[in-house]
Motif scaffolding. Structure first.
Motif, PDB file in Angstrom:
ATOM      1  N   PRO A 116       3.846  -9.907  -0.009  1.00 36.77           N
ATOM      2  CA  PRO A 116       4.173  -9.245  -1.282  1.00 36.77           C
ATOM      3  C   PRO A 116       3.447  -7.916  -1.472  1.00 36.77           C
ATOM      4  N   MET A 117       2.288  -7.748  -0.831  1.00 35.70           N
ATOM      5  CA  MET A 117       1.534  -6.508  -0.957  1.00 35.70           C
ATOM      6  C   MET A 117       2.020  -5.431   0.003  1.00 35.70           C
TER       7      MET A 117
ATOM      8  N   GLU B 116       5.527   8.277   3.837  1.00 39.29           N
ATOM      9  CA  GLU B 116       4.981   7.050   4.403  1.00 39.29           C
ATOM     10  C   GLU B 116       5.545   5.813   3.713  1.00 39.29           C
ATOM     11  N   LEU B 117       6.043   5.956   2.488  1.00 33.76           N
ATOM     12  CA  LEU B 117       6.726   4.842   1.838  1.00 33.76           C
ATOM     13  C   LEU B 117       7.970   4.466   2.635  1.00 33.76           C
ATOM     14  N   ALA B 118       8.717   5.473   3.067  1.00 35.32           N
ATOM     15  CA  ALA B 118       9.916   5.218   3.863  1.00 35.32           C
ATOM     16  C   ALA B 118       9.560   4.633   5.225  1.00 35.32           C
TER      17      ALA B 118
ATOM     18  N   THR C  27      -7.529  -0.839  -2.507  1.00 33.40           N
ATOM     19  CA  THR C  27      -6.542  -0.636  -3.577  1.00 33.40           C
ATOM     20  C   THR C  27      -5.254   0.014  -3.057  1.00 33.40           C
ATOM     21  N   LEU C  28      -5.058   0.007  -1.743  1.00 25.85           N
ATOM     22  CA  LEU C  28      -3.869   0.628  -1.146  1.00 25.85           C
ATOM     23  C   LEU C  28      -2.560   0.095  -1.729  1.00 25.85           C
TER      24      LEU C  28
ATOM     25  N   LEU D 193       0.208   2.567  -3.410  1.00 25.00           N
ATOM     26  CA  LEU D 193       1.590   2.682  -2.934  1.00 25.00           C
ATOM     27  C   LEU D 193       2.576   2.464  -4.076  1.00 25.00           C
ATOM     28  N   ASP D 194       2.304   1.482  -4.922  1.00 22.43           N
ATOM     29  CA  ASP D 194       3.180   1.230  -6.072  1.00 22.43           C
ATOM     30  C   ASP D 194       3.197   2.432  -7.015  1.00 22.43           C
TER      31      ASP D 194
END
Length: 306
Positions: A11-12, A43-45, A284-285, A289-290
């Motif tokens: 989930p993370m 980097e999200l993609a 806290t990565l 990202l969120d």
């Protein structure tokens, strides 16, 4: 050593794990003990498309603990910023000497960590406008890390800069960075522009074409807007001979170390500001990202290793 791994089943989405192999440098690579790294929207993609156990991370800053064996690059003990293609979110990473630059005194490591992708992309996309003195530049998506650097660099080049951002809280910041005006929609930007920097894509690109001056340039940089743009030749009536071009940071030919050194010099002189909208330890990565995905980071997200 510990490193970040892609974990699409978790989930993370990411996991910091022990047991990553120590970097095995080529003769032209130094080993860096990473003190900070920054996040980029691209980097999200990558995390969404790469397999489990892939190791992300491009922007790093830290200290040289082993210099390149061929004698090039910074010496052991030097504070440096570097740019890698992957695996940078780790305690240690190998970085090619020509992709490293020494951080001058007076520049904080976390500020330097913002420069690899966002700073360098801003520098080279603003350069695509040529001589900017007395010209007009439109920055779409100006509240993010890339856009803030673009606003500053275009203003320093002598351009009149209009920034586009839907974030009401960023208006004052963008004015301080050199924007002559801030609007919430591209359509509301007054007049036409010699250079349009589109960090959003999709419908923003359609609006960008309507804002470019004849023989001007629209540079496509971002793709956060998922709906594809629809652009036809007839859309360029009134914008004749304007160029619509792309920019991919990984294909940039300008020397990485030269670009980073130039940007570090601007930071040291106080002519460039690295706005950091999210910072914390690398644990806290997932939250970072969120926040980045939801557009809640004004500037750059930078995480530190303890």
């Amino acid at each position: 050593m510990r490193a970040v791994f892609n974990a699409p089943e978790d989930p993370m989405r990411v996991a910091i794990r022990d047991g990553a192999p120590e970097p095995d440098p080529a003769p032209d690579e130094a080993i860096i003990e990473v003190h900070a790294f920054s996040l980029n929207r691209g980097e999200l993609a990558l995390l969404a498309t790469r397999p489990a156990a892939w190791r992300p991370g491009q922007d790093v800053a830290g200290t040289v603990i082993r210099a390149a064996a061929n004698g090039t690059g910074p010496a052991v003990g030097s504070r440096v910023v570097g740019l890698v293609e992957q695996a940078g979110w780790a305690e240690r990473v190998a970085v090619a000497a020509d992709r490293l630059a020494e951080i001058p005194s007076g520049v904080e490591t976390i500020a330097a960590a913002t420069l690899g992708i966002a700073g360098r992309t801003a520098l080279n996309t603003v350069r695509l406008g040529g001589a900017l003195l007395g010209r007009r530049v439109l920055v779409i998506g100006a509240a993010g890390g890339l856009g803030r650097f673009q606003v500053q660099l275009a203003a320093q080049g002598g351009a009149e800069v209009v920034a586009v951002s839907r974030r009401a809280g960023a208006v004052a910041d963008l004015g301080e960075l050199g924007a002559d005006a801030v609007v919430s929609r591209t359509e509301d930007a007054p007049g036409l522009f010699d250079l349009v920097l589109d960090g959003v894509g999709g419908r923003a690109t359609e609006a960008a074409v309507q804002k470019v001056a004849p023989s001007g340039t629209v540079v496509l940089i971002g793709a956060s807007e998922r709906e594809p743009a629809r652009v036809a030749l007839t859309d360029f009536f009134g914008h004749e001979n304007a160029a619509l071009r792309t920019y991919f940071s990984y294909a940039e030919q300008a020397p990485v170390n030269g670009d980073l050194s130039f940007l570090l010099g601007l930071l040291r002189e106080g002519r460039l500001r690295a706005d950091i909208g999210f910072t914390g330890p690398w644990e806290t990565l997932p939250q970072a990202l969120d926040a980045l995905a939801e557009g809640r980071v004004d500037g750059k997200a930078v995480l530190t290793l303890q």
